[in-house]
Design a protein around this motif. Structure first.
Motif, short mmCIF file in Angstrom:
data_model
loop_
_atom_site.label_atom_id
_atom_site.label_comp_id
_atom_site.label_asym_id
_atom_site.label_seq_id
_atom_site.Cartn_x
_atom_site.Cartn_y
_atom_site.Cartn_z
N VAL A 14 -8.92 -42.79 -21.74
CA VAL A 14 -7.71 -43.37 -21.15
C VAL A 14 -7.07 -42.38 -20.18
CG1 VAL A 14 -5.34 -44.09 -21.69
CG2 VAL A 14 -7.25 -45.02 -22.98
N LEU A 15 -7.01 -41.11 -20.56
CA LEU A 15 -6.42 -40.12 -19.67
C LEU A 15 -7.25 -39.92 -18.40
CD1 LEU A 15 -5.11 -37.48 -22.22
CD2 LEU A 15 -3.78 -39.04 -20.79
N ILE A 16 -8.57 -39.93 -18.52
CA ILE A 16 -9.40 -39.82 -17.32
C ILE A 16 -9.18 -41.03 -16.42
CG2 ILE A 16 -11.79 -39.87 -16.49
CD1 ILE A 16 -12.49 -37.97 -18.76
N ALA A 17 -9.07 -42.21 -17.01
CA ALA A 17 -8.80 -43.41 -16.21
C ALA A 17 -7.43 -43.29 -15.52
CB ALA A 17 -8.85 -44.65 -17.09
N LEU A 18 -6.43 -42.78 -16.25
CA LEU A 18 -5.10 -42.59 -15.67
C LEU A 18 -5.16 -41.59 -14.52
CD1 LEU A 18 -2.01 -43.00 -15.72
CD2 LEU A 18 -1.92 -41.10 -17.34
N PHE A 19 -5.84 -40.47 -14.71
CA PHE A 19 -5.97 -39.48 -13.64
C PHE A 19 -6.67 -40.08 -12.42
CE2 PHE A 19 -6.20 -35.97 -17.08
CZ PHE A 19 -4.82 -35.95 -17.17
N THR A 20 -7.68 -40.91 -12.67
CA THR A 20 -8.42 -41.54 -11.58
C THR A 20 -7.53 -42.51 -10.81
OG1 THR A 20 -10.47 -41.29 -12.84
CG2 THR A 20 -10.50 -42.85 -11.01
N VAL A 21 -6.73 -43.28 -11.52
CA VAL A 21 -5.80 -44.20 -10.85
C VAL A 21 -4.78 -43.41 -10.02
CG1 VAL A 21 -3.93 -45.87 -11.26
CG2 VAL A 21 -6.10 -46.08 -12.48
N LEU A 22 -4.27 -42.32 -10.59
CA LEU A 22 -3.32 -41.49 -9.84
C LEU A 22 -3.97 -40.90 -8.59
CD1 LEU A 22 -1.48 -39.66 -12.75
CD2 LEU A 22 -0.56 -41.45 -11.27
N LEU A 23 -5.22 -40.51 -8.69
CA LEU A 23 -5.95 -40.01 -7.53
C LEU A 23 -6.14 -41.12 -6.50
CD1 LEU A 23 -7.56 -37.64 -6.24
CD2 LEU A 23 -9.58 -38.58 -7.38
N TRP A 24 -6.47 -42.31 -6.96
CA TRP A 24 -6.70 -43.46 -6.09
C TRP A 24 -5.45 -43.76 -5.25
CZ3 TRP A 24 -10.94 -46.52 -5.20
CH2 TRP A 24 -10.72 -47.71 -4.53
N PHE A 25 -4.27 -43.66 -5.85
CA PHE A 25 -3.02 -43.95 -5.16
C PHE A 25 -2.39 -42.70 -4.53
CE2 PHE A 25 -3.17 -47.64 -8.07
CZ PHE A 25 -3.09 -48.64 -7.11
N ASN A 26 -3.18 -41.64 -4.42
CA ASN A 26 -2.75 -40.39 -3.78
C ASN A 26 -1.50 -39.77 -4.42
OD1 ASN A 26 -4.85 -40.31 -1.87
ND2 ASN A 26 -3.74 -41.78 -0.60
N LYS A 27 -1.35 -39.94 -5.72
CA LYS A 27 -0.26 -39.30 -6.44
C LYS A 27 -0.67 -37.91 -6.94
CE LYS A 27 2.41 -42.85 -6.09
NZ LYS A 27 3.56 -42.83 -5.20
N VAL A 28 -1.98 -37.67 -6.98
CA VAL A 28 -2.54 -36.38 -7.40
C VAL A 28 -3.56 -35.99 -6.34
CG1 VAL A 28 -3.91 -35.23 -9.16
CG2 VAL A 28 -2.24 -36.93 -9.83
N ASP A 29 -3.52 -34.74 -5.90
CA ASP A 29 -4.52 -34.31 -4.93
C ASP A 29 -5.84 -34.00 -5.66
OD1 ASP A 29 -3.72 -31.97 -6.15
OD2 ASP A 29 -3.64 -30.80 -4.31
N PRO A 30 -6.95 -34.01 -4.93
CA PRO A 30 -8.27 -33.83 -5.58
C PRO A 30 -8.40 -32.53 -6.39
CG PRO A 30 -8.56 -34.67 -3.37
CD PRO A 30 -7.10 -34.34 -3.51
N GLU A 31 -7.79 -31.45 -5.90
CA GLU A 31 -7.90 -30.18 -6.64
C GLU A 31 -7.22 -30.28 -8.00
OE1 GLU A 31 -6.27 -25.69 -6.13
OE2 GLU A 31 -7.10 -26.66 -4.35
N ASN A 32 -6.05 -30.89 -8.05
CA ASN A 32 -5.35 -31.06 -9.33
C ASN A 32 -6.09 -32.04 -10.23
OD1 ASN A 32 -3.30 -29.25 -8.82
ND2 ASN A 32 -1.97 -30.78 -7.93
N TYR A 33 -6.72 -33.04 -9.64
CA TYR A 33 -7.52 -34.01 -10.42
C TYR A 33 -8.66 -33.28 -11.13
CZ TYR A 33 -10.82 -37.78 -11.42
OH TYR A 33 -11.69 -38.62 -12.04
N VAL A 34 -9.37 -32.46 -10.38
CA VAL A 34 -10.50 -31.71 -10.96
C VAL A 34 -10.00 -30.80 -12.07
CG1 VAL A 34 -12.25 -29.96 -10.48
CG2 VAL A 34 -11.95 -31.86 -8.91
N GLN A 35 -8.91 -30.09 -11.83
CA GLN A 35 -8.36 -29.20 -12.86
C GLN A 35 -7.93 -29.98 -14.10
OE1 GLN A 35 -8.37 -25.89 -13.05
NE2 GLN A 35 -9.57 -25.96 -11.17
N ALA A 36 -7.33 -31.14 -13.91
CA ALA A 36 -6.89 -31.95 -15.05
C ALA A 36 -8.09 -32.43 -15.87
CB ALA A 36 -6.07 -33.14 -14.57
N VAL A 37 -9.14 -32.87 -15.20
CA VAL A 37 -10.32 -33.37 -15.92
C VAL A 37 -11.02 -32.22 -16.64
CG1 VAL A 37 -12.59 -34.43 -15.62
CG2 VAL A 37 -10.62 -35.39 -14.45
#
Length: 61
Positions: A14-37
């Motif tokens: 669920v958290l990975i899906a949430l991070f992916t949705v946030l990335l999709w809507f540009n609420k999280v930049d790719p570097e932070n997405y990678v760090q979060a995952v």
């Protein structure tokens, strides 16, 4: 099928899906997405190790 009943697994998915949705809507930049995952994977893996160790300790003593 027993492994699919893990609450840790579902929470991680669920958290990975949430991070992916946030990335999709540009609420999280790719570097932070990678760090979060990566962080989530580390927490999930560590929790599994602790759980296995705790179960093994309970069976031995």
């Amino acid at each position: 099928m027993h492994k699919l009943k893990s609450r840790k697994l579902w929470l991680a998915l669920v958290l990975i899906a949430l991070f992916t949705v946030l990335l999709w809507f540009n609420k999280v930049d790719p570097e932070n997405y990678v760090q979060a995952v990566i962080t989530l994977f580390g927490i999930y893996s560590g929790a599994n190790v602790v759980t296995k160790f705790a179960k093994r300790s309970d069976n031995n003593g």
